[in-house]
Scaffold this active site. Structure first.
Site, PDB file in Angstrom:
ATOM      1  N   SER A 281      45.435  26.601  46.459  1.00  0.00           N
ATOM      2  CA  SER A 281      44.227  26.653  46.793  1.00  0.00           C
ATOM      3  C   SER A 281      43.451  26.416  48.316  1.00  0.00           C
ATOM      4  O   SER A 281      42.518  26.758  49.062  1.00  0.00           O
ATOM      5  CB  SER A 281      43.951  28.092  45.914  1.00  0.00           C
ATOM      6  OG  SER A 281      43.028  27.483  45.000  1.00  0.00           O
TER       7      SER A 281
ATOM      8  N   LYS B  44      33.888  23.775  47.190  1.00  0.00           N
ATOM      9  CA  LYS B  44      35.461  25.175  47.363  1.00  0.00           C
ATOM     10  C   LYS B  44      34.774  25.881  47.383  1.00  0.00           C
ATOM     11  O   LYS B  44      33.362  26.194  46.254  1.00  0.00           O
ATOM     12  CB  LYS B  44      35.767  24.652  46.718  1.00  0.00           C
ATOM     13  CG  LYS B  44      37.322  25.332  46.923  1.00  0.00           C
ATOM     14  CD  LYS B  44      38.420  25.348  45.906  1.00  0.00           C
ATOM     15  CE  LYS B  44      39.510  26.543  45.662  1.00  0.00           C
ATOM     16  NZ  LYS B  44      40.305  25.488  44.642  1.00  0.00           N
TER      17      LYS B  44
ATOM     18  N   SER C 218      45.814  23.547  42.052  1.00  0.00           N
ATOM     19  CA  SER C 218      45.198  24.496  43.353  1.00  0.00           C
ATOM     20  C   SER C 218      43.910  22.860  43.453  1.00  0.00           C
ATOM     21  O   SER C 218      43.516  22.910  45.219  1.00  0.00           O
ATOM     22  CB  SER C 218      44.611  25.848  43.423  1.00  0.00           C
ATOM     23  OG  SER C 218      44.768  26.551  43.273  1.00  0.00           O
TER      24      SER C 218
END
Length: 487
Positions: free
Chosen positions: A151, A76, A175
Site C-alpha cells: 500500500s 506515509k 506494504s
C-alpha cells in the site's frame, strides 16, 4: 553544483553537519523537486513546505543535532502528524488534521528531520498497487504507466523519483517491501513491536508494523535506528534495546558473509514467479555465495496456507478497527438532514466514505467474526498462524536468514489486476508469512527484468533485525543500486 536530491541520506547528513550545505538548502532542493515532478508521479497527498523549512532552519541554528539532523523525510499518510492532514488516502478522513503526533513522528522531529509531507497509499493501507487511493493512483517513476506497489506506493515512488531521500512506510502484509521491490528502492519491516504503532491509523493491529524506506541499505538502517525502540503508549511495543542495525549494515557492506547460512524455502519453488524475477534472484544468490555465504534448502510446509490465513485475520481486524469511522465524532458525515436515524447516517457515511477494497475487506472480516463462523474462519486462521510461526522457528535452527524474491512479478500496468482481487493479493505471496510470524524482513534491489526492478527479500528471526541488514548490505555491495530513467 551537486544535485542534492541525488545524494544519499548519509552523505546529506555529513554535508549538513560540516556546514558545507545548510539544512534549509537541502529541504528546499527536495521541495523544488517535488514541485517539478510530482504532477507526473503523484507521490504526495500533502506537501508541508512551511513546516519542513521551519524544521530545517532549527537544525541550521544548532538547536537539534543527530545522525540524520537536517535530512528531510516523507511520511506515509496513515501516520498521524499534528496539524497536518492525515487521511489514510480515504474520503472518510478528508481534511482531518490530528491533534497529536504519532510516536514515530515525534522521534523524527526530535532527530531534526524536516517532514516534507504525506505520501499517497492504498486506502487504509489495503492494497498492493496504490490504485485504491481515494485521491488517485501514484505512478511508478520507472514507467509512469505502471503501479509503484502498495500500500505504500507513494513513499517508494517519492524515493525513486528523488523527491525525498528517506520515507516512512507501514507493513501489514508487505506494504513496505513490495513497493520497494517494484521501484528499485530499499524497504524494511522491523520486528513486530520494534517500532511503535501509537498514532498509526490501525488496519490490522496484530500485523501493522511501521518501518524505514530509503535508496540504500545504510540509509534504511540509519532511519530504523531513529524510529525504533520501546514506547509505553503501545501495549505491543517490545521493552528491549534495538539491535545495532547501523553497525550491521556497515559490516555487511564490507562484502564478507563467511559462515552465514541462507535458507531457501522449498515451498516457494514453482510459485509462478516471472522468469525474469527468478533469474535475477538466482544470480544474486550466487553473488552472495561468492561472498562466503552457504545456501541451505529448508521446508516450511505451512507457508502455502499463509495467503488464505492472512486474508481472514487482516480483514477481521480491519472490520473491528474501522468500526470507529461512523460519522459521529470526526471525519465525513453523510446524509444528516435531520430526518434520519443515527444508524442511517452511519450507513450512508460508510457507504460514501469507504472505497471498494476497504468495503470488500470489512465484509469479509465481519463475516469471519460473525456468530457461528468465528471458530471456522478466524479461529482456524490463527491456528495456521501458529503453525507458520513454528515453521520459521524450525528453519532458523538451521539457517541464519531466509531469502526469496520479494514479489513474484515486476511492476504491472495500471488496471491489469483490479478486476481480480486474488491476482492482486498474489503480489504479497512471499511477504505475508513474515507478518504472520512477526519477524523482520527487508527488500533490496537485485536486478532488472524487462527493464524494471526486481527485489530480493531477506527474512530474519524476531529481534534479529541486525542480521537481515548485514546480508542486505552485502548484497547491495555486490549488485549496486539501480537508477530509474530520468523524469
Amino acid at each position: 553544483m551537486t544535485d542534492l536530491t541525488r545524494l544519499s541520506a548519509s552523505d546529506l547528513a555529513k554535508l549538513i553537519s560540516t556546514g558545507e550545505v545548510s539544512a534549509v538548502e537541502v529541504a528546499t532542493a527536495h521541495l523544488d523537486r517535488i514541485a517539478a515532478v510530482d504532477d507526473r508521479v503523484h507521490a504526495f497527498l500533502h506537501v508541508d513546505r512551511a513546516g519542513a523549512l521551519e524544521a530545517a532552519a532549527a537544525v541550521d541554528r544548532g538547536e537539534i543535532t543527530g545522525p540524520l539532523a537536517g535530512v528531510p523525510i516523507a511520511v506515509k499518510d496513515v501516520v498521524t502528524t499534528k496539524g497536518v492532514p492525515t487521511t489514510a488516502a480515504s474520503k472518510i478522513l478528508e481534511g482531518w488534521k490530528p491533534p497529536y503526533d504519532a510516536t514515530i513522528v515525534e522521534r523524527l522531529k526530535k532527530a531534526g528531520m524536516p517532514i516534507l509531507g504525506k505520501t499517497n497509499m492504498d486506502e487504509f493501507a489495503m492494497g498492493s498497487s496504490t490504485e485504491y487511493s481515494a485521491y488517485g493512483p501514484t505512478n511508478n517513476p520507472w514507467d509512469l504507466g505502471r503501479i509503484p506497489g502498495g500500500s505504500g506506493g507513494g513513499s517508494a515512488a517519492a524515493l525513486a523519483a528523488y523527491e525525498a531521500p528517506l520515507a516512512i512506510g507501514t507493513d501489514t502484509g508487505g506494504s513496505i517491501r513490495q513497493p520497494g521491490a517494484v521501484t528499485g528502492t530499499v524497504g524494511a519491516k522491523p520486528t513486530y513491536g520494534g517500532t511503535s504503532r501509537y498514532g498509526l491509523i490501525a488496519f490490522s493491529s496484530s500485523l501493522d508494523t511501521p518501518g524505514p524506506c530509503a535508496r540504500t541499505v545504510e540509509d534504511t538502517a540509519l532511519l530504523h535506528a531513529v524510529i525504533a525502540g520501546h514506547d509505553p503508549r503501545d501495549s505491543t511495543s517490545i521493552p528491549q534495546p534495538v539491535p545495532d542495525v547501523v553497525a550491521a549494515a556497515r559490516l555487511g557492506a564490507t562484502g564478507d558473509l563467511t559462515g552465514v547460512r541462507l535458507g531457501i524455502v522449498k515451498e516457494f519453488a514453482g510459485d509462478g514467479s516471472e522468469p525474469g524475477v527468478t533469474a535475477a534472484f538466482q544470480e544474486s544468490l550466487q553473488k552472495l555465495v561468492k561472498l562466503g555465504a552457504e545456501v541451505v534448502e529448508v521446508s516450511c510446509p505451512h507457508f502455502e496456507y499463509a495467503l488464505p490465513a492472512y486474508y481472514l485475520i487482516a480483514p477481521s481486524e480491519c472490520s473491528s478497527n474501522l468500526a470507529r469511522f461512523d460519522g459521529v465524532r470526526y471525519g465525513l458525515r453523510a446524509g444528516d438532514d435531520g430526518n434520519r436515524s443515527l444508524e442511517e447516517v452511519m450507513s450512508l457515511t460508510r457507504e460514501a466514505g469507504f472505497g471498494p477494497e476497504v468495503k470488500r475487506r470489512i465484509i469479509i472480516g465481519t463475516y469471519a467474526l460473525s456468530s457461528g463462523y468465528y471458530d471456522a474462519y478466524y479461529g482456524q486462521a490463527q491456528k495456521v498462524r501458529t503453525l507458520i510461526t513454528r515453521d520459521f522457528q524450525s528453519a532458523f535452527e538451521k539457517v541464519d536468514v531466509l531469502v526469496s524474491p520479494t514479489t513474484p512479478f515486476v511492476a504491472f500496468p495500471f488496471g491489469s489486476r483490479t478486476s481480480d482481487p486474488y491476482q492482486m493479493y498474489l503480489a504479497d505471496l512471499f511477504t505475508i508469512p513474515t507478518n504472520l510470524y512477526g519477524g523482520p524482513a527487508i527488500s533490496v534491489p537485485c536486478g532488472l527484468s524487462e527493464g524494471l526492478p526486481v527485489g530480493f527479500q531477506i527474512m530474519a528471526p524476531t529481534l534479529a533485525d541486525d542480521r537481515m541488514y548485514r546480508v542486505a548490505a552485502a548484497l547491495e555491495s555486490a549488485v549496486g543500486t539501480f537508477t530509474p530513467p530520468a523524469l
